[in-house]
Each structure stands twice: as C-alpha cells, then as structure tokens.
Design a protein around this motif. Structure first.
Motif, PDB file in Angstrom:
ATOM      1  N   ILE A   2      50.894  37.526  39.511  1.00 57.95           N
ATOM      2  CA  ILE A   2      51.196  37.307  38.098  1.00 57.95           C
ATOM      3  C   ILE A   2      50.456  38.349  37.280  1.00 57.95           C
ATOM      4  CG2 ILE A   2      51.058  35.675  36.197  1.00 57.95           C
ATOM      5  CD1 ILE A   2      51.296  33.433  38.245  1.00 57.95           C
ATOM      6  N   ASP A   3      51.207  39.209  36.624  1.00 60.65           N
ATOM      7  CA  ASP A   3      50.648  40.343  35.889  1.00 60.65           C
ATOM      8  C   ASP A   3      50.459  39.974  34.425  1.00 60.65           C
ATOM      9  OD1 ASP A   3      49.873  42.770  34.912  1.00 60.65           O
ATOM     10  OD2 ASP A   3      51.735  43.831  35.403  1.00 60.65           O
ATOM     11  N   ILE A   4      49.185  39.791  34.019  1.00 60.83           N
ATOM     12  CA  ILE A   4      48.894  39.505  32.606  1.00 60.83           C
ATOM     13  C   ILE A   4      48.472  40.771  31.860  1.00 60.83           C
ATOM     14  CG2 ILE A   4      48.296  37.111  33.088  1.00 60.83           C
ATOM     15  CD1 ILE A   4      45.328  37.944  32.764  1.00 60.83           C
ATOM     16  N   GLY A   5      48.348  41.904  32.602  1.00 59.86           N
ATOM     17  CA  GLY A   5      48.095  43.189  31.956  1.00 59.86           C
ATOM     18  C   GLY A   5      46.657  43.643  31.925  1.00 59.86           C
ATOM     19  N   PHE A   6      45.713  42.781  32.302  1.00 60.66           N
ATOM     20  CA  PHE A   6      44.306  43.114  32.113  1.00 60.66           C
ATOM     21  C   PHE A   6      43.590  43.437  33.423  1.00 60.66           C
ATOM     22  CE2 PHE A   6      45.579  40.553  28.484  1.00 60.66           C
ATOM     23  CZ  PHE A   6      45.171  41.364  27.433  1.00 60.66           C
ATOM     24  N   GLU A   7      44.318  43.827  34.433  1.00 58.57           N
ATOM     25  CA  GLU A   7      43.746  44.231  35.716  1.00 58.57           C
ATOM     26  C   GLU A   7      43.044  45.585  35.580  1.00 58.57           C
ATOM     27  OE1 GLU A   7      42.475  44.801  39.266  1.00 58.57           O
ATOM     28  OE2 GLU A   7      43.575  42.938  38.931  1.00 58.57           O
ATOM     29  N   THR A   8      41.906  45.735  36.261  1.00 63.09           N
ATOM     30  CA  THR A   8      41.160  46.991  36.204  1.00 63.09           C
ATOM     31  C   THR A   8      41.729  48.054  37.142  1.00 63.09           C
ATOM     32  OG1 THR A   8      39.610  46.188  37.884  1.00 63.09           O
ATOM     33  CG2 THR A   8      39.014  45.838  35.574  1.00 63.09           C
ATOM     34  N   ASN A   9      42.366  47.632  38.216  1.00 58.91           N
ATOM     35  CA  ASN A   9      42.860  48.559  39.234  1.00 58.91           C
ATOM     36  C   ASN A   9      44.224  49.130  38.824  1.00 58.91           C
ATOM     37  OD1 ASN A   9      43.681  49.932  41.507  1.00 58.91           O
ATOM     38  ND2 ASN A   9      43.434  48.216  42.918  1.00 58.91           N
ATOM     39  N   GLY A  18      36.687  39.497  41.152  1.00 60.85           N
ATOM     40  CA  GLY A  18      37.964  39.907  40.595  1.00 60.85           C
ATOM     41  C   GLY A  18      37.856  41.117  39.693  1.00 60.85           C
ATOM     42  N   GLY A  19      38.981  41.465  39.067  1.00 63.24           N
ATOM     43  CA  GLY A  19      38.996  42.676  38.265  1.00 63.24           C
ATOM     44  C   GLY A  19      39.661  42.490  36.926  1.00 63.24           C
ATOM     45  N   CYS A  20      39.341  41.400  36.232  1.00 60.83           N
ATOM     46  CA  CYS A  20      39.960  41.144  34.932  1.00 60.83           C
ATOM     47  C   CYS A  20      39.108  41.741  33.826  1.00 60.83           C
ATOM     48  CB  CYS A  20      40.137  39.642  34.721  1.00 60.83           C
ATOM     49  SG  CYS A  20      40.881  39.238  33.129  1.00 60.83           S
ATOM     50  N   LEU A  21      39.696  42.596  33.022  1.00 55.68           N
ATOM     51  CA  LEU A  21      38.963  43.257  31.940  1.00 55.68           C
ATOM     52  C   LEU A  21      38.521  42.292  30.844  1.00 55.68           C
ATOM     53  CD1 LEU A  21      40.981  46.561  31.565  1.00 55.68           C
ATOM     54  CD2 LEU A  21      38.516  46.397  31.932  1.00 55.68           C
ATOM     55  N   LEU A  22      39.121  41.126  30.779  1.00 50.80           N
ATOM     56  CA  LEU A  22      38.726  40.168  29.760  1.00 50.80           C
ATOM     57  C   LEU A  22      37.331  39.598  30.005  1.00 50.80           C
ATOM     58  CD1 LEU A  22      42.123  38.299  29.346  1.00 50.80           C
ATOM     59  CD2 LEU A  22      41.120  39.978  27.788  1.00 50.80           C
ATOM     60  N   THR A  23      36.786  39.840  31.192  1.00 50.19           N
ATOM     61  CA  THR A  23      35.403  39.429  31.465  1.00 50.19           C
ATOM     62  C   THR A  23      34.406  40.494  31.027  1.00 50.19           C
ATOM     63  OG1 THR A  23      35.398  40.356  33.714  1.00 50.19           O
ATOM     64  CG2 THR A  23      36.173  38.093  33.465  1.00 50.19           C
ATOM     65  N   ASP A  24      34.903  41.658  30.595  1.00 48.76           N
ATOM     66  CA  ASP A  24      34.042  42.754  30.169  1.00 48.76           C
ATOM     67  C   ASP A  24      33.769  42.650  28.666  1.00 48.76           C
ATOM     68  OD1 ASP A  24      32.992  45.671  30.821  1.00 48.76           O
ATOM     69  OD2 ASP A  24      34.120  45.808  28.951  1.00 48.76           O
TER      70      ASP A  24
END
Length: 302
Positions: A32-39, A193-199
């Motif tokens: 599921i692509d929410i757009g905020f993946e770092t990779n 994981g690699g979610c940018l929303l955690t940054d």
C-alpha cells in the motif's frame, strides 16, 4: 484457499508469507503506497522480492485518500512526529479487506510482532487497529499468533495454529534464524521501517506547507529533496544536486512555479506562485549562487 498479505518488503512480512505458504495456502502480496517511503527504489525491490517468494504482487496507490482522510485527522493521534501509525495500519487493513474480497481470498496476514514497535504493535494498539479496520477475526499475524486470540482462519481449520509462532518484543534472534531456514536473508532490514512521517524535519515541512499553502500528493516528493527557504512568507525550494533536479523539474502541482537556469548548468528551483518581483529576483540570485556563474538568467515558469 487463498490469503492476502500486507507486504512491506521487510523480513517479518516475508516470514509471515512463508509460514502460511507452508500450510498449502496460496498467498498474494499487497503493498500500500501512501507516498512517504524513504526508499526511492521500493517498488522495484518489491517486484523482485515477490518473485523470490513466489507471490503475486498488488500495489495500491492511496496517496490522495490517505492525505484527505488519515494524515491530518487521525482518530488515535500521532507518534513523536506526524506519524498516525494506528490509523494508518487500520486503513491498510481496510484496503486489504477490499482487495481480499475481489481476489476471493479468505483472510489477511501481516508480519506484525507483539511489542516490536512502541506505538503500533502493543496489544492495545493492535486491538485498536482491528476495531478501527472493521476486520475482526480476519487479521492473522503468523509470527505472534500464539500470543493472540484465534482468528477465523484458525477456528475454521484453514490454518493450523500449532504451526504458527509466539514471538514478542524487539529481539530479532528468532526471525534471523528463520531467515536462514527459508534462505531469505536478503530481506533483512530494520524493523523500524522507512516512513518519512516519523522524521521530525520532514514532518515540519509537511505541517508548514499544509498550514500556509495547502498540501496534496503532488507535493510529497518535492518535500523530500532540496534546500527549503521562507523569505518574507514566500516559499522557495532549490535542488542540492543533479539527482534532485528531475524531482523539482517534474513537479505537476498548482502551488509552485519551476525555476531553471538558462543556457548554463545549475540547480532547479520551485518558487511559490504569485510571489512578488523582488522576491523572484532574490530567488534567481540564490539559484545562480549555487553555480559557477557570477551572473545568469533564471527562467521562471513551465
């Protein structure tokens, strides 16, 4: 018998698939692509990974829906930054349930481990995800199943509960041993994981843009790159290297105009629409300052 697996490409989700495949159940994978993946290469990686696991891969692009319905109004709030993990996981289950019904699968699996993540994988959080998703009894977590109530798949005998696991906590020894057993060591990655929303910095960029100009899926990628400036309330983004140039140059949204160097190599920029002439001139000078030119013409507009 068929199941659908939420598939991140990480070790835990790969192991969950293997454990269910061992019980002669066909598994199809869903990213599921929410757009905020770092990779940046995530989709290509997932395609290769699904081939190795011998599963069909589905990709659901839900960026617009996620921003509209989840990101800025989560029922269960956020983690340390702009990460609405519980609402996000519940929404993923909803999407998986919809696709499950379309492909005639009977239940959903994922790689969650009780206690592995502080916000979304505590027992109360898992229960909240189940209730919010409307998929009670359908979510099987093979790595921690013995620590959780039996699911429909176990009760009906589609899956043998005794062949599932009871892993908990952040210690990864058992997963690493299973990776060797199944020869899937190339799936090993951080469980964080690699979610940018955690940054923190990325979250601030999203909030700032949302509060000042608005925010849509078209702005996600431009917030991942560049130097960001706010001059007298007007926003300017300038690329830091040639790899970032295409990201800004291909911007298709309505909030910014594109700035490019005329007839000489240099960065690409974005400037907020309806910016006054003096700010545009300053932005042009800033662009040139990142080149080897002392003076140069900057073109603004697509």
């Amino acid at each position: 018998m068929k199941a659908i697996a939420l598939f991140s490409g990480g070790l835990d989700s790969a192991l969950a698939i293997k454990l269910i495949q061992e019980q002669n159940i066909t598994v199809e994978a869903l990213y599921i692509d929410i757009g905020f993946e770092t990779n940046k290469e995530k989709i290509e990686f997932l395609k290769r990974a699904s081939e190795k696991l011998n599963v069909k891969l589905h990709i659901a692009d839900i960026k617009d829906e996620y921003i509209k319905n989840i990101l800025f109004s989560p029922k269960y709030g956020y983690g340390k930054n702009l990460n609405p993990c519980i609402d996000c996981h519940a929404n993923m289950i909803k999407v998986a349930k919809n696709i499950m019904e379309k492909i005639d699968a009977k239940f959903i699996i994922n790689g969650e481990v009780v206690g592995q993540r502080p916000m979304s994988q505590r027992l109360p959080a898992m229960n909240a995800v189940t209730n919010l998703s409307g998929a009670k009894g359908l979510i099987l977590r093979p790595l921690s199943a013995k620590l959780l109530p039996p699911t429909i798949a176990e009760i009906k005998g589609w899956v043998e509960r005794e062949k599932l696991l009871g892993i908990s906590g952040r210690e990864r020894r058992m997963q690493l041993e299973l990776a060797k057993k199944y020869n899937i060591e190339d799936f090993i990655e951080s469980p964080a994981g690699g979610c940018l929303l955690t940054d923190a910095n990325f979250s601030k960029r999203v909030i700032d843009l949302k509060n000042s100009l608005g925010f849509s899926s078209k702005e996600i990628d431009i917030l991942k790159v560049g130097r960001h400036f706010n001059i007298n309330g007007y926003k300017i983004i300038i690329s830091r290297n040639k790899d970032e140039n295409p990201v800004l140059k291909n911007y298709k949204g309505d909030l910014f105009e594109i700035m490019t160097c005329n007839d000489f190599p240099g960065p690409v920029g974005l400037i907020q629409k309806d910016t006054p002439k003096d700010i545009k001139q300053l932005a042009g000078n800033m662009m040139v300052s990142y080149t080897k030119k002392e003076k140069g013409e900057i073109i603004i507009g697509k």
